[in-house]
Design a protein around this motif. Structure first.
Motif, mmCIF file in Angstrom:
data_model
loop_
_atom_site.group_PDB
_atom_site.id
_atom_site.type_symbol
_atom_site.label_atom_id
_atom_site.label_comp_id
_atom_site.label_asym_id
_atom_site.label_seq_id
_atom_site.Cartn_x
_atom_site.Cartn_y
_atom_site.Cartn_z
ATOM 1 N N ARG A 21 0.878 -1.227 0.069
ATOM 2 C CA ARG A 21 0.077 -0.008 -0.020
ATOM 3 C C ARG A 21 0.879 1.359 0.085
ATOM 4 N NH1 ARG A 21 -4.666 0.143 4.400
ATOM 5 N NH2 ARG A 21 -2.909 -0.095 5.811
ATOM 6 N N PRO A 31 -3.786 2.739 -3.895
ATOM 7 C CA PRO A 31 -4.152 0.993 -3.965
ATOM 8 C C PRO A 31 -5.481 0.460 -3.243
ATOM 9 C CG PRO A 31 -3.000 1.952 -1.853
ATOM 10 C CD PRO A 31 -3.344 3.252 -2.604
ATOM 11 N N ASN A 33 -6.516 -3.172 -1.952
ATOM 12 C CA ASN A 33 -6.155 -4.508 -1.729
ATOM 13 C C ASN A 33 -7.198 -5.455 -1.121
ATOM 14 O OD1 ASN A 33 -4.771 -6.597 0.545
ATOM 15 N ND2 ASN A 33 -3.373 -6.197 -0.952
ATOM 16 N N HIS A 36 -6.957 -5.952 2.878
ATOM 17 C CA HIS A 36 -7.501 -4.748 3.360
ATOM 18 C C HIS A 36 -8.942 -4.453 3.248
ATOM 19 C CE1 HIS A 36 -3.003 -3.005 3.239
ATOM 20 N NE2 HIS A 36 -3.413 -3.453 4.216
ATOM 21 N N ILE A 203 -8.154 2.349 2.376
ATOM 22 C CA ILE A 203 -7.253 3.416 2.178
ATOM 23 C C ILE A 203 -7.367 4.695 3.334
ATOM 24 C CG2 ILE A 203 -7.524 3.640 -0.391
ATOM 25 C CD1 ILE A 203 -9.559 5.897 0.100
#
Length: 282
Positions: A21, A31, A33, A36, A203
């Motif tokens: 990230r 990013p 993911n 996450h 994020i």
């Protein structure tokens, strides 16, 4: 418009996802993911331990992105080395190629980032860092995608063909103080066959602040909302005002939190018990 990057990785390399990230953020991108976003345990259990259904969540997340980056501990320099990647990553790559053929806004050139090289980059001082040239493989060109789908990984191709229906995404608008309850919110999303998109998970603001990107953060969140299908605002009571009238309002006390399900068992003090009772009555 911010560019969103799907960060694919082998589950054995989950230790490095926070570094992935940071790496993407430091290169000026956003990013997304899957770990996450979803949480390995929650998404797996909510899909009755079906890896195929978990992969459908990953496909939906990658569909929100503009580019596809693979992070690996293997040296992938030629297409005949692709079999070193995990089946999950390969399935994601096949799906990405299919989506690129239908959506010209998506970059068909998949970037391959070696994890050791990523770590070396992150260890450099800010003054010495330069935007290094990321290795690209034109995986999604017609000839190479045929090799990937037909010749090398026929079973994966058959699985991807059956997973073309992409799940919808719900943006979760929740205050930082209630972020501790996020897994209950995620579960509610899965019950509705939605993938949960939570900015604090995927994020987090501090990551962008630490990398000098705080001024762009709200625009990034707004762009992320624009890539989802609906919005849920999570509140403690109906009396709370939301920023706008978009989407649905979900009450925390309706999401199965133990503090509201069995107050006597959860509360340690009388004060806490009364506070929880008061919340129930709002």
């Amino acid at each position: 418009m911010n560019k969103f990057i799907y960060t694919a990785f082998d589950g054995d390399d989950m230790l490095y996802i926070d570094m992935m990230r940071d790496f993407v953020v430091q290169h000026g991108f956003v990013p997304l993911n899957p770990e996450h976003a979803f949480g390995y345990y929650v998404t797996t259990t909510m899909h009755s331990n079906s890896k195929k259904e978990v992969m459908r969540d990953c496909f939906a997340l990658s569909n929100m992105c503009d580019e596809f980056w693979v992070f690996t501990n293997h040296k992938i320099t030629k297409r005949n080395k692709l079999n070193l990647l995990s089946e999950g990553v390969l399935a994601e790559m096949i799906m990405w190629c299919r989506k690129c053929s239908a959506d010209i806004s998506k970059d068909p050139k998949i970037k391959i980032i070696n994890i050791k090289e990523m770590i070396s980059y992150l260890q450099k001082s800010d003054a010495s860092k330069k935007k290094n040239e990321l290795k690209e493989m034109d995986i999604c060109s017609t000839s190479l995608s045929t090799v990937l789908e037909k010749n090398m990984f026929e079973e994966l191709n058959q699985f991807v063909e059956k997973s073309e229906m992409i799940r919808k995404a719900v943006f979760i608008n929740i205050e930082d103080k209630n972020y501790k309850y996020i897994d209950w919110v995620r579960i509610e999303a899965y019950k509705n066959d939605l993938i949960p998109i939570v900015p604090q998970c995927i994020i987090p603001r501090p990551v962008f602040e630490l990398n000098g990107k705080s001024k762009k953060y709200q625009k990034i969140v707004d762009d992320l909302i624009g890539r989802t299908n609906e919005i849920w605002t999570i509140v403690e009571s109906r009396k709370e005002k939301t920023k706008d009238g978009n989407g649905s309002v979900k009450l925390l006390k309706e999401l199965g939190l133990p503090k509201f399900q069995d107050i006597d068992e959860w509360a340690i003090t009388t004060k806490e018990k009364l506070e929880n009772l008061n919340s129930l009555n709002k």
